[in-house]
Write an enzyme that holds these catalytic residues in place. Structure first.
Site, PDB file in Angstrom:
ATOM      1  N   ARG A 170      29.183  29.006  53.460  1.00  0.00           N
ATOM      2  CA  ARG A 170      30.404  28.203  53.358  1.00  0.00           C
ATOM      3  C   ARG A 170      31.449  29.018  52.622  1.00  0.00           C
ATOM      4  O   ARG A 170      31.133  29.938  51.873  1.00  0.00           O
ATOM      5  CB  ARG A 170      30.138  26.880  52.630  1.00  0.00           C
ATOM      6  CG  ARG A 170      29.665  27.055  51.210  1.00  0.00           C
ATOM      7  CD  ARG A 170      29.363  25.731  50.536  1.00  0.00           C
ATOM      8  NE  ARG A 170      29.020  25.918  49.135  1.00  0.00           N
ATOM      9  CZ  ARG A 170      29.889  26.037  48.148  1.00  0.00           C
ATOM     10  NH1 ARG A 170      31.192  25.997  48.419  1.00  0.00           N
ATOM     11  NH2 ARG A 170      29.495  26.195  46.905  1.00  0.00           N
ATOM     12  N   ARG A 174      40.666  24.727  49.920  1.00  0.00           N
ATOM     13  CA  ARG A 174      41.260  23.592  49.227  1.00  0.00           C
ATOM     14  C   ARG A 174      42.661  23.333  49.756  1.00  0.00           C
ATOM     15  O   ARG A 174      43.486  24.242  49.774  1.00  0.00           O
ATOM     16  CB  ARG A 174      41.349  23.857  47.723  1.00  0.00           C
ATOM     17  CG  ARG A 174      40.005  24.049  47.052  1.00  0.00           C
ATOM     18  CD  ARG A 174      40.208  24.353  45.585  1.00  0.00           C
ATOM     19  NE  ARG A 174      38.931  24.673  44.944  1.00  0.00           N
ATOM     20  CZ  ARG A 174      38.817  25.344  43.823  1.00  0.00           C
ATOM     21  NH1 ARG A 174      39.913  25.784  43.212  1.00  0.00           N
ATOM     22  NH2 ARG A 174      37.638  25.587  43.307  1.00  0.00           N
ATOM     23  N   ARG A 247      21.769  46.019  45.469  1.00  0.00           N
ATOM     24  CA  ARG A 247      23.060  46.689  45.405  1.00  0.00           C
ATOM     25  C   ARG A 247      23.315  47.062  43.953  1.00  0.00           C
ATOM     26  O   ARG A 247      22.927  46.339  43.031  1.00  0.00           O
ATOM     27  CB  ARG A 247      24.197  45.798  45.916  1.00  0.00           C
ATOM     28  CG  ARG A 247      24.212  45.609  47.402  1.00  0.00           C
ATOM     29  CD  ARG A 247      24.553  46.896  48.152  1.00  0.00           C
ATOM     30  NE  ARG A 247      25.990  47.214  48.073  1.00  0.00           N
ATOM     31  CZ  ARG A 247      26.500  48.389  48.397  1.00  0.00           C
ATOM     32  NH1 ARG A 247      25.712  49.383  48.754  1.00  0.00           N
ATOM     33  NH2 ARG A 247      27.799  48.591  48.334  1.00  0.00           N
ATOM     34  N   ARG A 278      37.401  45.705  42.361  1.00  0.00           N
ATOM     35  CA  ARG A 278      38.251  44.920  41.467  1.00  0.00           C
ATOM     36  C   ARG A 278      38.515  45.670  40.179  1.00  0.00           C
ATOM     37  O   ARG A 278      37.800  46.607  39.827  1.00  0.00           O
ATOM     38  CB  ARG A 278      37.633  43.555  41.166  1.00  0.00           C
ATOM     39  CG  ARG A 278      36.260  43.575  40.517  1.00  0.00           C
ATOM     40  CD  ARG A 278      35.748  42.153  40.349  1.00  0.00           C
ATOM     41  NE  ARG A 278      34.419  42.103  39.769  1.00  0.00           N
ATOM     42  CZ  ARG A 278      33.805  40.984  39.417  1.00  0.00           C
ATOM     43  NH1 ARG A 278      34.411  39.830  39.572  1.00  0.00           N
ATOM     44  NH2 ARG A 278      32.582  41.007  38.906  1.00  0.00           N
ATOM     45  N   GLU A 298      35.552  48.497  39.090  1.00  0.00           N
ATOM     46  CA  GLU A 298      34.177  48.212  39.517  1.00  0.00           C
ATOM     47  C   GLU A 298      33.950  48.773  40.923  1.00  0.00           C
ATOM     48  O   GLU A 298      34.599  48.360  41.879  1.00  0.00           O
ATOM     49  CB  GLU A 298      33.944  46.702  39.496  1.00  0.00           C
ATOM     50  CG  GLU A 298      32.513  46.276  39.704  1.00  0.00           C
ATOM     51  CD  GLU A 298      32.341  44.782  39.479  1.00  0.00           C
ATOM     52  OE1 GLU A 298      31.921  44.100  40.426  1.00  0.00           O
ATOM     53  OE2 GLU A 298      32.644  44.298  38.359  1.00  0.00           O
ATOM     54  N   TYR A 346      19.904  35.981  43.459  1.00  0.00           N
ATOM     55  CA  TYR A 346      21.235  36.167  42.900  1.00  0.00           C
ATOM     56  C   TYR A 346      21.552  34.931  42.068  1.00  0.00           C
ATOM     57  O   TYR A 346      21.966  33.897  42.580  1.00  0.00           O
ATOM     58  CB  TYR A 346      22.270  36.350  44.012  1.00  0.00           C
ATOM     59  CG  TYR A 346      23.643  36.680  43.477  1.00  0.00           C
ATOM     60  CD1 TYR A 346      24.010  37.995  43.234  1.00  0.00           C
ATOM     61  CD2 TYR A 346      24.562  35.675  43.179  1.00  0.00           C
ATOM     62  CE1 TYR A 346      25.259  38.307  42.723  1.00  0.00           C
ATOM     63  CE2 TYR A 346      25.815  35.975  42.672  1.00  0.00           C
ATOM     64  CZ  TYR A 346      26.151  37.288  42.449  1.00  0.00           C
ATOM     65  OH  TYR A 346      27.383  37.584  41.926  1.00  0.00           O
ATOM     66  N   ASP A 348      23.544  32.901  38.991  1.00  0.00           N
ATOM     67  CA  ASP A 348      24.596  32.803  37.993  1.00  0.00           C
ATOM     68  C   ASP A 348      23.933  32.564  36.636  1.00  0.00           C
ATOM     69  O   ASP A 348      22.749  32.220  36.549  1.00  0.00           O
ATOM     70  CB  ASP A 348      25.553  31.652  38.323  1.00  0.00           C
ATOM     71  CG  ASP A 348      26.464  31.971  39.500  1.00  0.00           C
ATOM     72  OD1 ASP A 348      26.807  33.157  39.671  1.00  0.00           O
ATOM     73  OD2 ASP A 348      26.809  31.035  40.253  1.00  0.00           O
TER      74      ASP A 348
END
Length: 367
Positions: A170, A174, A247, A278, A298, A346, A348
């Site tokens: 997804r 917004r 990675r 970034r 980065e 992965y 958070d």
């Protein structure tokens, strides 16, 4: 003799150690780096807390997790609102009414929705087979070409047509003017950096840095009744079923003799001809007013065993390999496997903490 040897002082290891220590268990936390904290470690440069291993913005919808971390350190009210530079123009992220105005000049949600739907109908496919087809089916060609394709290919080191579609199941869209990247209720940065959180978790617990578990595994295993292992699961088993893919990242950090470099904590650089993804300007995480500033570029890169593994490549091939390791890990009673690398997920930060607390509950369910 310790009750637990914890290999790795990142969030999983530190939370487990804290909870075990609360229950009267003797713990030793070791880390192969020269500091504690894993990837959330911060380095003070010119009075600025520098996120040494990339931007870490704490966010969660879980009030219990939010209250848990706030035991140890106060959080500020930083809201992540990254900006993307693509084809010479700046765009707000995530995709919202500001982005749609910057792309198409539309001013109302109805105009934006109509434009988006038209592109999806024109370029989408019924059953996406790769990331490119998935993105086109979710947001159409303009957003994909300008804000997704080149950035994603840099990030993963592969063409979008070679990447699995599930990477972007997804994409947040917004139809309001809202640049808050996360939808989570709780968000912020620890005041003074993440070291305060780690130090709070490990308060009163024996720790050892510059300690490579694999350099003398038998010695370390004999120090405790049980091992909590947070490193790469394939490395633990000497790559018996093959090497998992990751990675990696490379960081270039620079102290600049100016108060403000880019005006935002995070700016993405989407174009393929720019090698980094970034630039992070660390002072903006804590609304700093120092005379100087610190930036970090980065660079994504292919992982090899001598590099840090930052995130897993969770495609079908690697998941099949991981399941073999997981099955074997489940048969070892004296070792607990947990965290981003040991679980090959992965995560958070709030998810790592939740996983650690779940492990603690299972380990001490009768206590």
């Amino acid at each position: 003799m310790k009750d637990y040897l914890i290999v790795g002082s990142g969030l999983f290891g530190s939370v487990f150690a804290h909870e075990a220590n609360k229950r009267g268990k003797k713990c030793l936390v070791i880390d192969k780096r020269n500091h504690l904290g894993g990837n959330v470690y911060c380095e003070n440069i010119a009075g600025i807390q520098v996120h040494k291993y990339g931007a870490h913005i704490f966010h969660t919808n879980d009030e219990a997790i939010w209250q848990y971390v706030n035991q140890f350190v106060k959080f500020n009210n930083y809201v992540n609102s990254p900006v993307a530079l693509a084809k010479g123009k700046l765009y707000n992220l995530p995709f919202n009414m500001n982005t749609f105005y910057q792309l198409w000049g539309v001013k109302t949600p109805a105009e934006a929705a109509e434009k988006l739907q038209h592109q999806i109908e024109q370029y989408g496919v019924p059953n996406p087979q790769n990331l490119e087809e998935q993105a086109l089916s979710l947001v159409g060609k303009d957003i994909y070409d300008i804000l997704i394709k080149e950035y994603t290919e840099k990030q993963w080191g592969k063409k979008a047509t070679e990447l699995p579609s599930f990477i972007i199941k997804r994409l947040p869209v917004r139809f309001r003017f809202d640049n808050n990247y996360f939808n989570d209720r709780f968000q912020g940065i620890p005041i003074g950096g993440y070291n305060g959180l780690i130090n709070g978790l490990l308060d009163g617990i024996e720790t050892l840095t510059d300690a490579d578990y694999f350099a003398d595994r038998t010695y370390y295993d004999n120090l405790a009744e049980k091992v909590v292992y947070t490193g790469k699961i394939d490395e633990y088993f000497a790559y018996e079923f093959g090497q998992l893919e990751y990675r990696s990242l490379r960081f270039e950090t620079e102290l600049l003799n100016q108060p403000n470099y880019q005006g935002n904590a995070v700016i993405n650089y989407n174009d393929a001809d720019i090698p980094f993804t970034r630039i992070i300007e660390h002072k903006h995480f804590e609304f700093g007013t120092q005379e100087k500033t610190v930036i970090t570029r980065e660079y994504p890169q292919n992982w090899t065993p001598e590099k840090e593994a930052y995130y897993p490549v969770n495609d079908d091939k690697n998941q099949r390999i991981y399941k073999q390791y997981r099955t074997k890990a489940d048969t070892i009673e004296k070792v607990i496997f947990g965290g981003r690398l040991a679980e090959y997920r992965y995560y958070d930060m709030h998810q790592v903490i939740a996983s650690a607390l779940k492990t603690v509950k299972n380990e001490f369910q009768n206590q």
